[in-house]
Design a protein around this motif. Structure first.
Motif, PDB file in Angstrom:
ATOM      1  N   GLU A 490       0.823  -1.201   0.000  1.00  0.00           N
ATOM      2  CA  GLU A 490       0.000   0.000   0.000  1.00  0.00           C
ATOM      3  C   GLU A 490       0.865   1.262   0.000  1.00  0.00           C
ATOM      4  OE1 GLU A 490      -4.137  -1.335   2.100  1.00  0.00           O
ATOM      5  OE2 GLU A 490      -2.597  -0.530   3.443  1.00  0.00           O
ATOM      6  N   LEU A 491       0.241   2.389  -0.347  1.00  0.00           N
ATOM      7  CA  LEU A 491       0.967   3.655  -0.408  1.00  0.00           C
ATOM      8  C   LEU A 491       1.515   4.065   0.953  1.00  0.00           C
ATOM      9  CD1 LEU A 491      -1.268   5.797  -2.813  1.00  0.00           C
ATOM     10  CD2 LEU A 491       0.751   4.422  -3.348  1.00  0.00           C
ATOM     11  N   GLY A 492       0.880   3.637   2.024  1.00  0.00           N
ATOM     12  CA  GLY A 492       1.371   3.967   3.356  1.00  0.00           C
ATOM     13  C   GLY A 492       2.565   3.149   3.795  1.00  0.00           C
ATOM     14  N   GLY A 493       3.022   2.228   2.959  1.00  0.00           N
ATOM     15  CA  GLY A 493       4.214   1.437   3.275  1.00  0.00           C
ATOM     16  C   GLY A 493       3.931   0.091   3.894  1.00  0.00           C
ATOM     17  N   LYS A 494       2.663  -0.294   4.009  1.00  0.00           N
ATOM     18  CA  LYS A 494       2.341  -1.612   4.551  1.00  0.00           C
ATOM     19  C   LYS A 494       2.357  -2.670   3.457  1.00  0.00           C
ATOM     20  CE  LYS A 494      -0.431  -0.155   8.518  1.00  0.00           C
ATOM     21  NZ  LYS A 494      -1.770  -0.205   9.172  1.00  0.00           N
ATOM     22  N   VAL A 495       2.829  -3.864   3.828  1.00  0.00           N
ATOM     23  CA  VAL A 495       2.723  -5.042   2.973  1.00  0.00           C
ATOM     24  C   VAL A 495       1.706  -5.955   3.633  1.00  0.00           C
ATOM     25  CG1 VAL A 495       3.950  -6.950   1.877  1.00  0.00           C
ATOM     26  CG2 VAL A 495       5.125  -4.780   2.306  1.00  0.00           C
ATOM     27  N   LYS A 496       0.750  -6.459   2.843  1.00  0.00           N
ATOM     28  CA  LYS A 496      -0.351  -7.218   3.413  1.00  0.00           C
ATOM     29  C   LYS A 496      -0.560  -8.543   2.691  1.00  0.00           C
ATOM     30  CE  LYS A 496      -2.954  -3.312   5.294  1.00  0.00           C
ATOM     31  NZ  LYS A 496      -4.298  -2.683   5.432  1.00  0.00           N
ATOM     32  N   ALA A 497      -1.242  -9.472   3.388  1.00  0.00           N
ATOM     33  CA  ALA A 497      -1.672 -10.737   2.800  1.00  0.00           C
ATOM     34  C   ALA A 497      -3.131 -10.942   3.150  1.00  0.00           C
ATOM     35  CB  ALA A 497      -0.835 -11.903   3.320  1.00  0.00           C
ATOM     36  N   LEU A 498      -3.898 -11.375   2.163  1.00  0.00           N
ATOM     37  CA  LEU A 498      -5.294 -11.694   2.411  1.00  0.00           C
ATOM     38  C   LEU A 498      -5.603 -13.102   1.915  1.00  0.00           C
ATOM     39  CD1 LEU A 498      -6.703 -11.441  -0.605  1.00  0.00           C
ATOM     40  CD2 LEU A 498      -6.760  -9.021  -0.035  1.00  0.00           C
ATOM     41  N   GLU A 499      -6.727 -13.640   2.365  1.00  0.00           N
ATOM     42  CA  GLU A 499      -7.190 -14.932   1.901  1.00  0.00           C
ATOM     43  C   GLU A 499      -7.818 -14.756   0.529  1.00  0.00           C
ATOM     44  OE1 GLU A 499      -9.580 -18.701   3.791  1.00  0.00           O
ATOM     45  OE2 GLU A 499     -10.498 -16.725   4.054  1.00  0.00           O
ATOM     46  N   THR A 500      -7.278 -15.423  -0.464  1.00  0.00           N
ATOM     47  CA  THR A 500      -7.713 -15.220  -1.841  1.00  0.00           C
ATOM     48  C   THR A 500      -9.193 -15.519  -2.026  1.00  0.00           C
ATOM     49  OG1 THR A 500      -5.489 -15.794  -2.615  1.00  0.00           O
ATOM     50  CG2 THR A 500      -7.270 -15.860  -4.237  1.00  0.00           C
ATOM     51  N   ALA A 501      -9.687 -16.551  -1.391  1.00  0.00           N
ATOM     52  CA  ALA A 501     -11.064 -16.983  -1.604  1.00  0.00           C
ATOM     53  C   ALA A 501     -12.099 -16.041  -1.016  1.00  0.00           C
ATOM     54  CB  ALA A 501     -11.270 -18.386  -1.034  1.00  0.00           C
ATOM     55  N   THR A 502     -11.705 -15.240  -0.002  1.00  0.00           N
ATOM     56  CA  THR A 502     -12.686 -14.428   0.717  1.00  0.00           C
ATOM     57  C   THR A 502     -12.343 -12.950   0.809  1.00  0.00           C
ATOM     58  OG1 THR A 502     -11.643 -14.749   2.884  1.00  0.00           O
ATOM     59  CG2 THR A 502     -13.239 -16.424   2.148  1.00  0.00           C
ATOM     60  N   GLY A 503     -11.082 -12.586   0.638  1.00  0.00           N
ATOM     61  CA  GLY A 503     -10.654 -11.208   0.823  1.00  0.00           C
ATOM     62  C   GLY A 503     -10.332 -10.850   2.261  1.00  0.00           C
ATOM     63  N   LYS A 504     -10.379 -11.807   3.171  1.00  0.00           N
ATOM     64  CA  LYS A 504     -10.092 -11.546   4.578  1.00  0.00           C
ATOM     65  C   LYS A 504      -8.608 -11.259   4.778  1.00  0.00           C
ATOM     66  CE  LYS A 504     -10.240 -13.701   9.177  1.00  0.00           C
ATOM     67  NZ  LYS A 504     -10.580 -14.934   9.949  1.00  0.00           N
ATOM     68  N   GLU A 505      -8.308 -10.141   5.469  1.00  0.00           N
ATOM     69  CA  GLU A 505      -6.914  -9.794   5.742  1.00  0.00           C
ATOM     70  C   GLU A 505      -6.337 -10.718   6.803  1.00  0.00           C
ATOM     71  OE1 GLU A 505      -4.649  -6.140   7.871  1.00  0.00           O
ATOM     72  OE2 GLU A 505      -5.828  -5.568   6.086  1.00  0.00           O
ATOM     73  N   LEU A 506      -5.141 -11.275   6.525  1.00  0.00           N
ATOM     74  CA  LEU A 506      -4.507 -12.221   7.429  1.00  0.00           C
ATOM     75  C   LEU A 506      -3.188 -11.724   7.999  1.00  0.00           C
ATOM     76  CD1 LEU A 506      -5.090 -15.527   5.404  1.00  0.00           C
ATOM     77  CD2 LEU A 506      -6.476 -14.611   7.285  1.00  0.00           C
ATOM     78  N   TRP A 507      -2.557 -10.747   7.354  1.00  0.00           N
ATOM     79  CA  TRP A 507      -1.230 -10.286   7.805  1.00  0.00           C
ATOM     80  C   TRP A 507      -0.990  -8.881   7.296  1.00  0.00           C
ATOM     81  CZ3 TRP A 507       3.242  -9.445   4.606  1.00  0.00           C
ATOM     82  CH2 TRP A 507       4.448  -9.250   5.305  1.00  0.00           C
TER      83      TRP A 507
END
Length: 569
Positions: A490-507
C-alpha cells in the motif's frame, strides 16, 4: 460545481498521471492448474519474468507460507537504494526478477542492482550513461522503470530515452546498447516517446512497446532479437495511422495508442497479447472522429510476423484517458462449467473484460468494479468517475486457478476535466519539446478522499464474488499463491496478505518505506519461500520477508499521493 479543486496544466513533465483457494479445492482444479503451469518455466523457485509466467498470472505454485503461518512472516533484509548510490532519484515502480537466487532490481532513471536475494548482499550495480540521465533532465520525461528481463546470461532493460541495453548477468557490464531510433528514426524523446516498461524475454526475442500516448506519438509494438538487439520484424506493428491519414486526417496533434505495459505470451500458440493506451489529445476528440480503432484495446499478434490475429476495443472514442493499461492476462479457467483458455483485462475506466484467447470472442464485457460516471468533458469542467488514475491502472491483477478468481486492484478517485475549446487550445496546453499532450487541464477534487478496492471476479459466471475497500488507492498490484494467499503493498508502506477466496486480511507489516507502487515478487531458495517488494517515495527501498524473519515493525510513514514523476506512464 462547488467542489474544491486545484487545476494544473497537463504538461507531461509535471502532471501526467497514469493513468487476484483453498487447498481443499485442489482435486477439482488439478487439470486447470496443470494447464496454467504450461505458461510457466519454474526452476529453483525462480521468478523469471515480469508476471511470473508468460501469461502474467502472478500466481505461484508455492505453499510454504500458508493461511495458518503467514502471521509468522518477518523481515529478512531491506536496503535503501540511495545508500548504495546517491544519484538514485525519488520514486520506484520496480517489479523485481529473481533467477537462481539473484534478484535483479531497477530504480527510476534506469539504475540496475543485482543482489543475493536471500542475504541482500549487493553483487553489482549498473548505472545509466550520463547521456541517458541528461536526456531525462532535458526533456522532463518520466524516469519510471518497471524492471528487467533475464535470459541467455543477460539482463535486458529499456531506458527512458528509448534505449535498449543488454547487461552481463554475472558482472553487470554492458554487452550492447542501442536506441530504437537507430532503426526507427521517429522514435525519439524529442518526439514525445519514452520507455518505462519491461522488454519481455521469450525464446531469444524481446517484446517491446513504449510510452507517450498523451504526447500524441504514434503507438507501436515490436520484437527484437535478444542476441544482437536488432529488429526481428520488418516493421513495428503501428497501432494508429500516421498523422494526416484515416481518423487522424484532420487533426494536427492526434495519435496515441502506445503499449506501455508488458505483453503476455501464449507459449502453446505463439500468440501474444498487448494492451493499448488512449488516443490523443486525451480529452478533446473533435479532430479524431469515430471509435479511433486499436486505442483502448486488447490486440492479439503473431510473435513471428507481427500480424494482427484479433482485436477487441474496450472504450471507443475515449475522452477520459481510459487506457487499457494493465497487461492482458492469459489464464486457463472454468467458464460456464467448462475449461477454457481466456484473456482477461481490467481498464482505467473501471471495467473488466474476458475473451476467448484463440478467437477473441467476448465472454464477459463491461463488468464494473468501481463507480462509473463520465460525461463528456466541457470547457467549463465536469466531474468524472473514475479520474485519470483509473480504475485499474498499471497495477497487475492475479488469477488463482484453485478458486477460479481474478483479483483486480483499483483506484477510486474522481477527476475534474476541462476540455479544449478548439485545436488552438490543444496547442496552447501542449509542451514537451513540441509534442502535444492532453490539450486540456484536469484536477483532483481536494475534498474527496481517494481509496482503493480489490475485486474478485469468478470466471465461471463473470460475477463479482467479493470486493473489499483499501485505505489507499491500489497502485502496486497483486500476487497470489497455491496456498490461497494474495500479497500486495500500500501507499502507506504496509505489505499485506489476504485470503484469496474471501478477501479476509490475514497479515500486515509496516515497512520503513512508503508509496509502494509495484507488486510483490515471490521466490524460493534452499527450500524456503520469500516475499520481495520495492517501495517508492523520497527514500526508495527493497524489502524481503520470510517465515522466521524479524517481526519488528516500523512507525507508519503516512500514505503519499503518487503524483511524483514515477506516477507517470
Amino acid at each position: 460545481m462547488n467542489k474544491k479543486m486545484k487545476y494544473g496544466s497537463a504538461i507531461l513533465a509535471t502532471t501526467l498521471i497514469l493513468g487476484a483457494c483453498s487447498a481443499n479445492n485442489a482435486t477439482k482444479t488439478t487439470n486447470q492448474a496443470k494447464n496454467q503451469a504450461k505458461q510457466t518455466k519454474v526452476t529453483n523457485g525462480n521468478w523469471n519474468t515480469f508476471g511470473y509466467d508468460y501469461g502474467l498470472s502472478r500466481n505461484v505454485p508455492f505453499s510454504q507460507i500458508t493461511k495458518s503461518n503467514v502471521k509468522d512472516l518477518g523481515l529478512v533484509w531491506s536496503q535503501k537504494f540511495k545508500d548504495l548510490d546517491k544519484n538514485v532519484p525519488n520514486g520506484n515502480q520496480s517489479f523485481p526478477v529473481v533467477v537462481d537466487g539473484v534478484a535483479y532490481v531497477t530504480t527510476s532513471n534506469n539504475f540496475v542492482f543485482a543482489f543475493d536475494a536471500v542475504t541482500g548482499k549487493q553483487i553489482w550495480e549498473w548505472a545509466p550513461p550520463q547521456d541517458v540521465t541528461d536526456k531525462i533532465t532535458k526533456t522532463g520525461m518520466a524516469g519510471t522503470n518497471r524492471g528487467v528481463s533475464v535470459g541467455n546470461g543477460k539482463v535486458y532493460m529499456l531506458t527512458a530515452d528509448n534505449g535498449l541495453v543488454s547487461i552481463d548477468a554475472k558482472t553487470g557490464q554492458t554487452v550492447k546498447f542501442v536506441h530504437l531510433s537507430d532503426f526507427y528514426p521517429d522514435i525519439t524523446a524529442e518526439n514525445g516517446y519514452y520507455e518505462s516498461s519491461v522488454p519481455v524475454y521469450y525464446k531469444g526475442k524481446l517484446l517491446i512497446g513504449s510510452a507517450g500516448s498523451d504526447n500524441g506519438v504514434r503507438g507501436f509494438f515490436t520484437v527484437f532479437n535478444a542476441e544482437d538487439l536488432t529488429p526481428a520484424w520488418d516493421q513495428p506493428f503501428w497501432t494508429v495511422p500516421p498523422k494526416g491519414e484515416d481518423w487522424l486526417k484532420d487533426g494536427h496533434f492526434g495519435g496515441g495508442g502506445t503499449v506501455w505495459m508488458p505483453a503476455s505470451m501464449d507459449s502453446d500458440t505463439g500468440m501474444m497479447y498487448i494492451s493499448v493506451a488512449n488516443p490523443a489529445p486525451d480529452f478533446y476528440g473533435a479532430q479524431r472522429p469515430g471509435a479511433n480503432p486499436h486505442t483502448d484495446s486488447v490486440i492479439a499478434l503473431d510473435i513471428n510476423t507481427g500480424k494482427i490475429i484479433w482485436e477487441q476495443q474496450q472504450q471507443g472514442h475515449d475522452l477520459w484517458d481510459y487506457d487499457t493499461a494493465d497487461s492482458p492476462t492469459i489464464v486457463t479457467a472454468k467458464v460456464n462449467g467448462k475449461e477454457q483458455k481466456v484473456v482477461t483485462v481490467g481498464t482505467k475506466g473501471s471495467e473488466w473484460f474476458a475473451y476467448d484467447a484463440k478467437t477473441g470472442k467476448p465472454i464477459y464485457t463491461n463488468v464494473a468494479f468501481g463507480k462509473i460516471a463520465h460525461p463528456e468533458p466541457t470547457p467549463s469542467g465536469v466531474m468524472v468517475y473514475p479520474g485519470v488514475l483509473g480504475g485499474q491502472n498499471y497495477a497487475p491483477d492475479t488469477f488463482d486457478p484453485a478458486s477460479n478468481l481474478d483479483l483486480i486492484p483499483s483506484i477510486e478517485q474522481p477527476g475534474i476535466y476541462k476540455s479544449a475549446n478548439n485545436e488552438a487550445d490543444v496547442k496552447a496546453n501542449g509542451g514537451f519539446f513540441g509534442a502535444l499532450t492532453m490539450g486540456t487541464t484536469f484536477a483532483m477534487p481536494t475534498d474527496i478522499k481517494a481509496f482503493g478496492r480489490i475485486t474478485a471476479v469468478d470466471l465461471n459466471d463473470g460475477k463479482i464474488k467479493w470486493q473489499i475497500q483499501t485505505d489507499d488507492p491500489m497502485r502496486g498490484g497483486l500476487t497470489s499463491t497455491k496456498s490461497g494467499l494474495t500479497f500486495y503493498g500500500e501507499l502507506g508502506g504496509k505489505v499485506k496478505a489476504l485470503e484469496t477466496a474471501t478477501g479476509k486480511e490475514l497479515w500486515s507489516f509496516q515497512t520503513t518505506g512508503n508509496t509502494i507502487s509495484a507488486a510483490p515478487t515471490l521466490f524460493t531458495k534452499g527450500g524456503k519461500e520469500y516475499v520481495m517488494i520495492t517501495s517508492a517515495g523520497k527514500d526508495p527501498q527493497i524489502f524481503v520477508f520470510a517465515i522466521g524473519g524479524d517481526k519488528t515493525q516500523a512507525q507508519a510513514n503516512g500514505a503519499g499521493t503518487n503524483t511524483s514523476p514515477e506516477a507517470k506512464k
